[in-house]
Design an enzyme around this catalytic site. Structure first.
Site, PDB file in Angstrom:
ATOM      1  N   ARG A 180      56.282  54.311  37.338  1.00  0.00           N
ATOM      2  CA  ARG A 180      56.789  54.308  38.921  1.00  0.00           C
ATOM      3  C   ARG A 180      58.450  53.731  39.221  1.00  0.00           C
ATOM      4  O   ARG A 180      57.875  52.457  39.592  1.00  0.00           O
ATOM      5  CB  ARG A 180      56.110  52.935  39.452  1.00  0.00           C
ATOM      6  CG  ARG A 180      53.805  53.784  39.571  1.00  0.00           C
ATOM      7  CD  ARG A 180      53.143  52.959  39.906  1.00  0.00           C
ATOM      8  NE  ARG A 180      53.723  52.905  42.026  1.00  0.00           N
ATOM      9  CZ  ARG A 180      52.438  52.704  42.289  1.00  0.00           C
ATOM     10  NH1 ARG A 180      51.541  51.929  42.252  1.00  0.00           N
ATOM     11  NH2 ARG A 180      52.851  53.057  43.243  1.00  0.00           N
ATOM     12  N   ASP A 191      45.233  57.826  47.165  1.00  0.00           N
ATOM     13  CA  ASP A 191      44.600  55.865  47.063  1.00  0.00           C
ATOM     14  C   ASP A 191      43.631  57.302  46.959  1.00  0.00           C
ATOM     15  O   ASP A 191      42.919  55.260  47.259  1.00  0.00           O
ATOM     16  CB  ASP A 191      45.437  55.278  47.792  1.00  0.00           C
ATOM     17  CG  ASP A 191      46.675  54.800  47.205  1.00  0.00           C
ATOM     18  OD1 ASP A 191      47.387  54.611  46.432  1.00  0.00           O
ATOM     19  OD2 ASP A 191      47.957  54.309  47.931  1.00  0.00           O
ATOM     20  N   LYS A 237      46.752  47.788  54.700  1.00  0.00           N
ATOM     21  CA  LYS A 237      47.756  47.240  53.636  1.00  0.00           C
ATOM     22  C   LYS A 237      49.115  47.421  53.518  1.00  0.00           C
ATOM     23  O   LYS A 237      50.226  47.154  53.808  1.00  0.00           O
ATOM     24  CB  LYS A 237      47.091  47.402  52.264  1.00  0.00           C
ATOM     25  CG  LYS A 237      48.398  46.998  51.294  1.00  0.00           C
ATOM     26  CD  LYS A 237      47.270  46.960  49.789  1.00  0.00           C
ATOM     27  CE  LYS A 237      46.974  47.896  49.356  1.00  0.00           C
ATOM     28  NZ  LYS A 237      48.447  47.776  48.799  1.00  0.00           N
ATOM     29  N   ASN A 238      49.206  49.081  53.629  1.00  0.00           N
ATOM     30  CA  ASN A 238      50.884  49.667  53.246  1.00  0.00           C
ATOM     31  C   ASN A 238      51.430  49.768  53.898  1.00  0.00           C
ATOM     32  O   ASN A 238      52.962  49.593  53.892  1.00  0.00           O
ATOM     33  CB  ASN A 238      50.297  51.252  52.281  1.00  0.00           C
ATOM     34  CG  ASN A 238      50.049  50.719  51.290  1.00  0.00           C
ATOM     35  OD1 ASN A 238      50.037  49.686  50.069  1.00  0.00           O
ATOM     36  ND2 ASN A 238      49.208  51.616  50.013  1.00  0.00           N
ATOM     37  N   CYS A 291      50.862  47.760  39.690  1.00  0.00           N
ATOM     38  CA  CYS A 291      49.725  48.241  39.926  1.00  0.00           C
ATOM     39  C   CYS A 291      50.084  49.623  38.012  1.00  0.00           C
ATOM     40  O   CYS A 291      50.817  50.036  37.874  1.00  0.00           O
ATOM     41  CB  CYS A 291      49.455  49.370  40.550  1.00  0.00           C
ATOM     42  SG  CYS A 291      47.553  48.948  41.097  1.00  0.00           S
ATOM     43  N   ARG A 345      43.513  42.827  46.236  1.00  0.00           N
ATOM     44  CA  ARG A 345      44.789  43.233  46.963  1.00  0.00           C
ATOM     45  C   ARG A 345      44.538  44.045  47.897  1.00  0.00           C
ATOM     46  O   ARG A 345      45.384  44.054  48.974  1.00  0.00           O
ATOM     47  CB  ARG A 345      44.791  43.902  45.389  1.00  0.00           C
ATOM     48  CG  ARG A 345      45.571  43.300  44.404  1.00  0.00           C
ATOM     49  CD  ARG A 345      46.585  43.819  43.283  1.00  0.00           C
ATOM     50  NE  ARG A 345      47.755  44.363  44.526  1.00  0.00           N
ATOM     51  CZ  ARG A 345      48.469  45.669  43.846  1.00  0.00           C
ATOM     52  NH1 ARG A 345      47.694  45.863  42.826  1.00  0.00           N
ATOM     53  NH2 ARG A 345      48.591  46.228  44.579  1.00  0.00           N
TER      54      ARG A 345
HETATM   55  C1  UD1 Z   1      53.325  53.884  48.057  1.00  0.00           C
HETATM   56  C2  UD1 Z   1      52.025  52.908  48.064  1.00  0.00           C
HETATM   57  C3  UD1 Z   1      50.934  53.157  47.457  1.00  0.00           C
HETATM   58  C4  UD1 Z   1      50.701  54.586  47.103  1.00  0.00           C
HETATM   59  C5  UD1 Z   1      51.724  55.745  47.205  1.00  0.00           C
HETATM   60  C6  UD1 Z   1      51.713  57.047  47.111  1.00  0.00           C
HETATM   61  C7  UD1 Z   1      52.756  51.165  48.850  1.00  0.00           C
HETATM   62  C8  UD1 Z   1      53.123  49.721  48.980  1.00  0.00           C
HETATM   63  N1  UD1 Z   1      52.184  51.453  48.249  1.00  0.00           N
HETATM   64  O1  UD1 Z   1      53.490  53.320  46.430  1.00  0.00           O
HETATM   65  O2  UD1 Z   1      49.480  52.437  47.328  1.00  0.00           O
HETATM   66  O3  UD1 Z   1      49.285  55.090  46.250  1.00  0.00           O
HETATM   67  O4  UD1 Z   1      52.609  55.093  48.494  1.00  0.00           O
HETATM   68  O5  UD1 Z   1      51.176  57.555  48.407  1.00  0.00           O
HETATM   69  O6  UD1 Z   1      53.308  51.435  50.332  1.00  0.00           O
HETATM   70  N2  UD1 Z   1      59.259  57.640  42.058  1.00  0.00           N
HETATM   71  C9  UD1 Z   1      59.936  57.608  41.555  1.00  0.00           C
HETATM   72  N3  UD1 Z   1      61.286  56.796  41.840  1.00  0.00           N
HETATM   73  C10 UD1 Z   1      60.736  56.114  43.095  1.00  0.00           C
HETATM   74  C11 UD1 Z   1      60.154  56.391  43.794  1.00  0.00           C
HETATM   75  C12 UD1 Z   1      58.824  56.843  43.214  1.00  0.00           C
HETATM   76  O7  UD1 Z   1      60.298  58.854  40.432  1.00  0.00           O
HETATM   77  O8  UD1 Z   1      62.202  55.405  42.890  1.00  0.00           O
HETATM   78  C13 UD1 Z   1      57.909  58.728  41.847  1.00  0.00           C
HETATM   79  C14 UD1 Z   1      56.910  57.236  41.517  1.00  0.00           C
HETATM   80  O9  UD1 Z   1      57.187  57.093  40.262  1.00  0.00           O
HETATM   81  C15 UD1 Z   1      56.311  58.648  41.853  1.00  0.00           C
HETATM   82  C16 UD1 Z   1      56.249  59.310  43.371  1.00  0.00           C
HETATM   83  O10 UD1 Z   1      57.644  59.518  43.231  1.00  0.00           O
HETATM   84  O11 UD1 Z   1      55.307  59.679  40.750  1.00  0.00           O
HETATM   85  C17 UD1 Z   1      55.939  58.779  44.816  1.00  0.00           C
HETATM   86  O12 UD1 Z   1      55.607  57.120  44.524  1.00  0.00           O
HETATM   87  P1  UD1 Z   1      56.643  56.519  45.712  1.00  0.00           P
HETATM   88  O13 UD1 Z   1      55.362  57.388  47.107  1.00  0.00           O
HETATM   89  O14 UD1 Z   1      57.360  56.183  46.222  1.00  0.00           O
HETATM   90  O15 UD1 Z   1      54.971  55.436  46.094  1.00  0.00           O
HETATM   91  P2  UD1 Z   1      55.330  54.058  46.378  1.00  0.00           P
HETATM   92  O16 UD1 Z   1      56.132  53.130  47.799  1.00  0.00           O
HETATM   93  O17 UD1 Z   1      55.261  53.050  44.873  1.00  0.00           O
END
Ligand code: UD1
Length: 423
Positions: A123, A309, A22-23, A118, A401
């Site tokens: 986030r 995850d 999915k991701n 979610c 999802r």
């Molecule tokens: C992706 C995955 C999600 C998985 C996560 C961590 C997808 C669609 N989703 O989510 O399923 O749980 O990686 O492996 O691929 N953060 C910030 N600022 C930002 C971006 C992130 O503070 O601009 C923080 C987030 O709140 C979190 C951490 O960074 O604490 C990691 O998040 P991130 O790796 O970005 O997760 P996603 O890309 O949202």
């Protein structure tokens, strides 16, 4: 709304095919926006998040055709009509923010609503935005939308140093950099297999990328990208989830398409808990060794560490382990919403901030429980498979999802599980 009813039914045996990730698919799909030639994805999972991304791309004027029962996505962004991603679609799924980098890079401007997603913590998307700023973009937040504009000659290469690892921000920056002028270096980049998959697809489209899979990725911008056909990598989270089914219930299940390198930290923990994992020609065979599961401590980390995850599903396993396990969640705050639900089934769990202490009990007992997010919902199903009596999981739309045909896949290995309309 549907419910899933699971009844503990003893050991499982057989094979479970694992879908495409999915991701990975959710970041490969927006890559179509970078080119006016077709991009075709094979091994796509059949999930509501994928349909949401299709709707989002179509709202921009892209063509997205789901062929072969949804396993092939044929896309074209030849005739885009808009560079604005509306709130109504974006709010359904955080990954929508991944259209920002490609749109901005190819067209010089984009407006994208800030996402929802979610309920597992705050986030934010600040790192996505900072990376695009480092490539010269001007960004403004107005009316809940990010209004992004590139300099007149387009985005330019820059050095982006992420303060911490973000999967989504790395993906957005990587896509944007492919069409920027000059060289971009992403430091402290995410190393997840989904990033490697995206880089490989972009390379097929003509992008010049080096270092994917390491924490420093270098991208040499090109003037245009072409078309490609790409097979989506195996879903390591679906894989880990189904590996836990025989671990919890006993028995032996072969997960088709599974690979240890996608989940090495997770496989080490399974080994420590007393679960055997063996590579076969077709995937991974997982069997529960004799006796009770052993308690193990788990800390979630960016890849190659233990994935956040799979934390909820691992907790379901450890609820019946011999001894006390400590689970530390380091990626997202507020990602223990499954704990109170597992406690309704008799689990002994203490949550303090980002740490959950799980003291194993002999056996869980079936109960009515509520899914609160995607991974939490499947952890309740896993727990129900091993519990005494009937577990009724409601709000299973979360599950749709991220897990295709979950009932069919588990039934095929002997689980007693059915999906019904809520009474
Ligand atoms: C992706 C995955 C999600 C998985 C996560 C961590 C997808 C669609 N989703 O989510 O399923 O749980 O990686 O492996 O691929 N953060 C910030 N600022 C930002 C971006 C992130 O503070 O601009 C923080 C987030 O709140 C979190 C951490 O960074 O604490 C990691 O998040 P991130 O790796 O970005 O997760 P996603 O890309 O949202």
């Amino acid at each position: 709304m549907d419910q899933i009813i699971v009844t503990g039914n003893g050991a499982l045996s057989g094979q479970i095919p694992i879908a495409g990730a999915k991701n990975a698919c959710l970041t490969l799909m927006p890559a179509t926006l970078l080119s006016d030639e077709p991009l075709t994805l094979t091994n796509a999972p059949r999930l509501s998040d994928i349909r949401t991304m299709s709707t989002l791309l179509q709202s921009l004027g892209a063509e997205v055709q789901a062929l072969q029962d949804g396993q092939v996505l044929a896309m074209s962004s030849h005739d885009l009509t808009s560079t604005r991603a509306e709130y109504d679609i974006v709010r359904k799924m955080r990954a929508s923010i991944l259209v920002l980098g490609p749109l901005l890079s190819r067209f010089g401007h984009a407006e994208v609503s800030l996402p929802g997603g979610c309920a597992i913590g705050a986030r934010p998307v600040d790192l996505h935005l900072k990376a695009l700023e480092a490539m010269g973009a001007k960004l403004e937040l107005r009316d809940g939308y990010v209004h992004a504009t590139a300099p007149s000659g387009g985005l330019r290469g820059g050095v982006v140093e992420f303060p911490f690892v973000s999967v989504g921000a790395t993906e957005n920056a990587l896509m944007a950099a492919t069409l920027a002028k000059g060289t971009t270096v992403l430091k402290n980049a995410a190393r997840e297999p989904e990033i490697v998959d995206l880089a490989q697809c972009l390379q097929k489209m003509g992008a010049r990328i080096e270092g994917e899979g390491t924490s420093e990725i270098t991208i040499e911008g090109v003037d245009r990208l072409g078309g490609a056909t790409h097979r989506v990598v195996t879903d390591r989270i679906e894989l880990g989830t189904y590996m836990l089914a025989p671990a919890i219930c006993g028995g032996e299940v072969e997960c088709l398409g599974g690979r240890i390198d996608l989940l090495s930290a997770f496989c080490e923990k399974l080994d420590a808990a007393g679960i055997s994992v063996e590579e076969t020609a077709a995937g991974l065979k997982v069997a529960r060794k004799n006796g009770r599961i052993r308690a193990v401590d788990v800390t979630t980390e960016p890849f190659p560490g233990f994935p956040t995850d799979l934390q909820a599903q691992m907790m379901a396993l450890l609820c019946t382990a011999d001894g006390t396990s400590v689970l530390e969640e380091k990626i997202f705050e507020n990602r223990f919403m499954h704990a109170p639900e597992l406690m309704r089934m008799g689990a002994k769990i203490d949550v303090h901030g980002g740490t959950a202490t799980v003291t194993g009990v002999e056996r869980l007992k079936g109960a009515p429980v509520m899914a609160t997010d995607l991974r939490a919902s499947v952890s309740l199903i896993l727990a129900g498979l091993a519990a005494e009596g009937e577990t009724v999981v409601s709000r299973v739309y979360h599950l749709d999802r991220g897990y295709e045909h979950v009932v069919r896949k588990l039934e095929a290995v002997g689980a007693k599980i059915e999906r019904v309309k809520e009474q």
